[in-house]
Design an enzyme around this catalytic site. Structure first.
Site, mmCIF file in Angstrom:
data_model
loop_
_atom_site.group_PDB
_atom_site.id
_atom_site.type_symbol
_atom_site.label_atom_id
_atom_site.label_comp_id
_atom_site.label_asym_id
_atom_site.label_seq_id
_atom_site.Cartn_x
_atom_site.Cartn_y
_atom_site.Cartn_z
ATOM 1 C CB CYS A 5 9.365 4.265 -0.608
ATOM 2 S SG CYS A 5 8.677 4.171 -2.275
ATOM 3 C CB CYS A 17 1.694 3.482 -2.939
ATOM 4 S SG CYS A 17 2.279 3.874 -1.273
#
Length: 308
Positions: free
Chosen positions: A77, A252
């Protein structure tokens, strides 16, 4: 028996996480416990949980154990790893004066350079996100390569995938986790039902929940995929993302990296760009040696304790 957890609520451009120190490697969270922690009504709220654990790698300061809000484990991530870095710096787990350390992730080690604010806390980090994976079987995507990079590497580019709203063209890239990027080169040609009623056809007006969910779980992606929709103009690359395991998020990091790579691969943009996300901007640079660098902020909203 319930246990009390001490946490930081953190975010990178609004992509938010519950971050918990577990350097003794004692915390094991069930899927249900992760879902509760991330619930914005009965829990803390977040797009995922990050456990800060010891790393078995000598070169790494700690391991980032990242779990999506639905309880599924994720390999990587990008916004989370910047929050992970800030947590380590601000809590004195690493030497803040060093300005650099290596984070361990399920996708492998990630070198990170960071800057401090006037109070000595981390404000901005640049993460070496490694080299993108283009091989279709490794992304993974159940499709044959359709294009070739300037370096001669085959990849799935501009691959048409059917949907109830027509065929959409995707480019498949892994940044340690699978991404499928769709460049909306002609918004006016898309069906009216894909946009908020009465709104001009634009990326902000796109009804991403329906189309994002459809493609995230499409059988062509055997491990599901993060789905990005992007528009390019002279100001950079504008994008929205429907993340695997948690739906649309404000930002993101791996998605921004994958979108930048896909734009360069398909000849739509250079290798260095500003990526504009709902929560803010990221600087992405795909170096000539193949490594992708991501620069952006991380913030702590509050700290607290919770019993689970």
């Amino acid at each position: 028996m319930s246990i009390e957890l001490v946490f930081d609520k953190m975010n990178g451009l609004g992509n938010d996480f519950v971050v918990i120190t577990d350097m003794a490697d004692e915390i094991k969270l069930s899927d249900a416990e992760v879902v509760r922690l991330c619930d914005r009504h009965v829990g803390i709220g977040g797009d995922g949980v990050i456990l800060v654990k010891p790393s078995p790698r000598d070169e790494c300061a700690a391991y980032m154990h990242y779990i999506n809000s639905d309880g599924t484990l994720a390999q990587m991530c990008g916004n989370g790893v910047r929050c992970f870095a800030k947590h380590l710096v601000d809590h004195g787990i690493i030497d803040a004066s060093a300005g650099r350390f290596v984070a361990d992730t399920l996708a492998g080690p990630r070198p990170i350079d960071f800057e401090l604010d006037e109070s000595g806390r981390m404000s901005v980090a640049t993460v070496d996100m490694g080299r993108p994976v283009l091989d279709p079987s490794a992304v993974p995507i159940d499709a044959c390569a359709t294009m070739e990079s300037a370096e001669g590497e085959a990849f799935v580019g501009n691959r048409l995938i059917p949907s109830p709203w027509g065929d959409f063209a995707f480019t498949a890239v892994s940044m340690g986790n699978p991404h499928a990027i769709c460049f909306l080169d002609d918004l006016s040609a898309l069906p009216d039902e894909l946009f908020v009623e009465g709104a001009e056809k634009s990326l902000p007006a796109l009804r991403i929940d329906g189309i994002g969910a459809f493609y995230e779980a499409n059988p062509i992606f055997p491990e599901k995929a993060n789905i990005e929709f992007a528009v390019i103009d002279e100001g950079g690359i504008h994008m929205r993302v429907y993340e695997r395991g948690c739906g649309e998020t404000l930002a993101c990091g791996t998605g921004a990296c994958a979108t930048n790579v896909a734009a360069a691969l398909t000849g739509r943009a250079p290798r260095q760009n500003v990526l504009h996300l709902l929560g803010g901007d990221l600087q992405i640079d795909w170096k000539p040696d193949g490594r992708v660098f991501m620069t952006g902020p991380a913030e702590t909203a509050f700290t607290g304790r919770i019993e689970i």
